[in-house]
Design a protein around this motif. Structure first.
Motif, PDB file in Angstrom:
ATOM      1  N   ALA A  35     -26.452   5.283  12.383  1.00  0.00           N
ATOM      2  CA  ALA A  35     -25.289   4.410  12.297  1.00  0.00           C
ATOM      3  C   ALA A  35     -23.990   5.192  12.114  1.00  0.00           C
ATOM      4  O   ALA A  35     -22.909   4.627  12.246  1.00  0.00           O
ATOM      5  CB  ALA A  35     -25.461   3.431  11.134  1.00  0.00           C
ATOM      6  N   GLY A  36     -24.068   6.495  11.814  1.00  0.00           N
ATOM      7  CA  GLY A  36     -22.876   7.310  11.612  1.00  0.00           C
ATOM      8  C   GLY A  36     -22.348   7.846  12.929  1.00  0.00           C
ATOM      9  O   GLY A  36     -23.122   8.349  13.754  1.00  0.00           O
TER      10      GLY A  36
ATOM     11  N   LEU B 192     -23.028  -0.782  12.637  1.00  0.00           N
ATOM     12  CA  LEU B 192     -24.325  -1.442  12.512  1.00  0.00           C
ATOM     13  C   LEU B 192     -24.334  -2.659  13.424  1.00  0.00           C
ATOM     14  O   LEU B 192     -23.277  -3.226  13.727  1.00  0.00           O
ATOM     15  CB  LEU B 192     -24.552  -1.878  11.062  1.00  0.00           C
ATOM     16  CG  LEU B 192     -24.444  -0.748  10.039  1.00  0.00           C
ATOM     17  CD1 LEU B 192     -24.145  -1.300   8.662  1.00  0.00           C
ATOM     18  CD2 LEU B 192     -25.713   0.069  10.031  1.00  0.00           C
TER      19      LEU B 192
ATOM     20  N   CYS C 257     -16.897   6.855  11.296  1.00  0.00           N
ATOM     21  CA  CYS C 257     -17.173   5.456  10.960  1.00  0.00           C
ATOM     22  C   CYS C 257     -18.680   5.223  11.038  1.00  0.00           C
ATOM     23  O   CYS C 257     -19.418   6.023  11.620  1.00  0.00           O
ATOM     24  CB  CYS C 257     -16.448   4.490  11.888  1.00  0.00           C
ATOM     25  SG  CYS C 257     -17.119   4.425  13.560  1.00  0.00           S
ATOM     26  N   ALA C 258     -19.106   4.139  10.440  1.00  0.00           N
ATOM     27  CA  ALA C 258     -20.492   3.685  10.559  1.00  0.00           C
ATOM     28  C   ALA C 258     -20.467   2.379  11.347  1.00  0.00           C
ATOM     29  O   ALA C 258     -19.595   1.531  11.112  1.00  0.00           O
ATOM     30  CB  ALA C 258     -21.101   3.463   9.186  1.00  0.00           C
TER      31      ALA C 258
ATOM     32  N   LYS D  63     -27.227   8.604   4.643  1.00  0.00           N
ATOM     33  CA  LYS D  63     -28.040   7.448   5.046  1.00  0.00           C
ATOM     34  C   LYS D  63     -27.546   6.884   6.380  1.00  0.00           C
ATOM     35  O   LYS D  63     -28.348   6.541   7.253  1.00  0.00           O
ATOM     36  CB  LYS D  63     -28.007   6.382   3.953  1.00  0.00           C
ATOM     37  CG  LYS D  63     -28.904   5.207   4.230  1.00  0.00           C
ATOM     38  CD  LYS D  63     -28.887   4.217   3.066  1.00  0.00           C
ATOM     39  CE  LYS D  63     -29.699   2.987   3.409  1.00  0.00           C
ATOM     40  NZ  LYS D  63     -29.556   1.939   2.398  1.00  0.00           N
ATOM     41  N   ASP D  64     -26.203   6.780   6.543  1.00  0.00           N
ATOM     42  CA  ASP D  64     -25.642   6.327   7.830  1.00  0.00           C
ATOM     43  C   ASP D  64     -26.201   7.182   8.965  1.00  0.00           C
ATOM     44  O   ASP D  64     -26.673   6.662   9.983  1.00  0.00           O
ATOM     45  CB  ASP D  64     -24.111   6.483   7.860  1.00  0.00           C
ATOM     46  CG  ASP D  64     -23.339   5.489   7.026  1.00  0.00           C
ATOM     47  OD1 ASP D  64     -23.918   4.475   6.584  1.00  0.00           O
ATOM     48  OD2 ASP D  64     -22.132   5.743   6.823  1.00  0.00           O
TER      49      ASP D  64
ATOM     50  N   GLN E 187     -29.903   6.802   9.714  1.00  0.00           N
ATOM     51  CA  GLN E 187     -30.197   5.505  10.341  1.00  0.00           C
ATOM     52  C   GLN E 187     -29.499   5.346  11.690  1.00  0.00           C
ATOM     53  O   GLN E 187     -29.434   4.249  12.233  1.00  0.00           O
ATOM     54  CB  GLN E 187     -29.798   4.367   9.399  1.00  0.00           C
ATOM     55  CG  GLN E 187     -30.644   4.330   8.147  1.00  0.00           C
ATOM     56  CD  GLN E 187     -30.252   3.196   7.204  1.00  0.00           C
ATOM     57  OE1 GLN E 187     -29.157   2.639   7.269  1.00  0.00           O
ATOM     58  NE2 GLN E 187     -31.168   2.847   6.327  1.00  0.00           N
TER      59      GLN E 187
ATOM     60  N   HIS F 198     -17.897   0.082   9.244  1.00  0.00           N
ATOM     61  CA  HIS F 198     -17.480   0.389   7.875  1.00  0.00           C
ATOM     62  C   HIS F 198     -17.034   1.846   7.805  1.00  0.00           C
ATOM     63  O   HIS F 198     -17.326   2.633   8.688  1.00  0.00           O
ATOM     64  CB  HIS F 198     -18.648   0.210   6.897  1.00  0.00           C
ATOM     65  CG  HIS F 198     -19.102  -1.200   6.732  1.00  0.00           C
ATOM     66  ND1 HIS F 198     -18.313  -2.193   6.198  1.00  0.00           N
ATOM     67  CD2 HIS F 198     -20.292  -1.794   7.018  1.00  0.00           C
ATOM     68  CE1 HIS F 198     -18.991  -3.319   6.160  1.00  0.00           C
ATOM     69  NE2 HIS F 198     -20.191  -3.109   6.653  1.00  0.00           N
ATOM     70  N   ARG F 199     -16.385   2.190   6.707  1.00  0.00           N
ATOM     71  CA  ARG F 199     -16.075   3.579   6.352  1.00  0.00           C
ATOM     72  C   ARG F 199     -15.262   4.311   7.415  1.00  0.00           C
ATOM     73  O   ARG F 199     -15.507   5.479   7.706  1.00  0.00           O
ATOM     74  CB  ARG F 199     -17.359   4.342   6.004  1.00  0.00           C
ATOM     75  CG  ARG F 199     -18.071   3.730   4.809  1.00  0.00           C
ATOM     76  CD  ARG F 199     -19.365   4.403   4.462  1.00  0.00           C
ATOM     77  NE  ARG F 199     -20.511   3.996   5.246  1.00  0.00           N
ATOM     78  CZ  ARG F 199     -21.109   2.821   5.193  1.00  0.00           C
ATOM     79  NH1 ARG F 199     -20.662   1.886   4.395  1.00  0.00           N
ATOM     80  NH2 ARG F 199     -22.171   2.553   5.945  1.00  0.00           N
TER      81      ARG F 199
ATOM     82  N   ILE G 240     -23.179   8.483   3.372  1.00  0.00           N
ATOM     83  CA  ILE G 240     -22.930   9.049   4.705  1.00  0.00           C
ATOM     84  C   ILE G 240     -24.228   9.622   5.272  1.00  0.00           C
ATOM     85  O   ILE G 240     -24.535   9.427   6.459  1.00  0.00           O
ATOM     86  CB  ILE G 240     -21.828  10.129   4.648  1.00  0.00           C
ATOM     87  CG1 ILE G 240     -20.546   9.576   4.006  1.00  0.00           C
ATOM     88  CG2 ILE G 240     -21.556  10.691   6.039  1.00  0.00           C
ATOM     89  CD1 ILE G 240     -20.058   8.258   4.532  1.00  0.00           C
TER      90      ILE G 240
END
Length: 177
Positions: free
Chosen positions: A53-54, A70, A67-68, A47-48, A51, A94-95, A45
């Motif tokens: 992306a989270g 990309l 959610c993430a 890292k998301d 980046q 994802h997630r 999470i």
């Protein structure tokens, strides 16, 4: 209620992780193997978020979901047993996890609407996602939202159901879904 979809910050991490921990437990209670192998975890999470992306869906100051997202960044999708609807640029998510306090309120569908809007704002006409075969709840959300089953992809040695939805740009007077 007015929900806001925004990029997650590192300050959100404790609340996001609490939501995910309960979602992991729900998957287990449902008899699913999804998320039972130490993934996702706080490092994923973080890292998301780092980046960009989270994303979180909020209700005031409360995080209702995570959610993430990309863009064109899912290497496992290059090897599909089946066929994607498109071969062009896409968003992948994802997630997805909804807080226990918000279950049964249609927020999984609302989250998908936010993800689809994100894709359209980034000039993407396709959203791809996957889930475990034993995650009946997410499969139902995908099918109800118009996602098409395209085949199998493999993550960490396990087959997953791959879905895609084609989006149309907004036309005045029409919905884009």
């Amino acid at each position: 209620m007015e929900y806001v979809f925004r990029k997650a910050t590192l300050d959100d991490l404790p609340q996001i992780w609490a939501i995910l921990q309960k979602a992991i437990l729900r998957r287990k209670e449902d008899g699913s193997n999804q998320w039972q192998d130490g993934y996702p975890n706080p490092g994923v999470i973080q890292k998301d978020i780092e980046q960009n992306a989270g994303f979180v869906m909020t209700d005031g100051n409360t995080i209702a979901g995570y959610c993430a997202i990309l863009i064109n960044d899912e290497p496992a999708y290059a090897e599909i047993e089946g066929k994607w609807l498109t071969n062009g640029d896409f968003a992948v998510f994802h997630r997805v996890a909804i807080s226990e306090d918000y279950l049964g309120m249609g927020l999984s569908r609302k989250m998908l609407e936010f993800i689809e809007d994100f894709a359209l704002k980034n000039n993407l006409q396709s959203v791809k996602a996957d889930t475990n075969f034993d995650n009946a709840a997410m499969r139902h959300v995908f099918e109800k939202a118009g996602y098409v089953y395209c085949g199998e992809v493999f993550f960490r040695g396990s087959p997953r159901m791959a879905y895609e939805k084609l989006l149309s740009p907004s036309i005045p007077g029409h919905t884009n879904r």
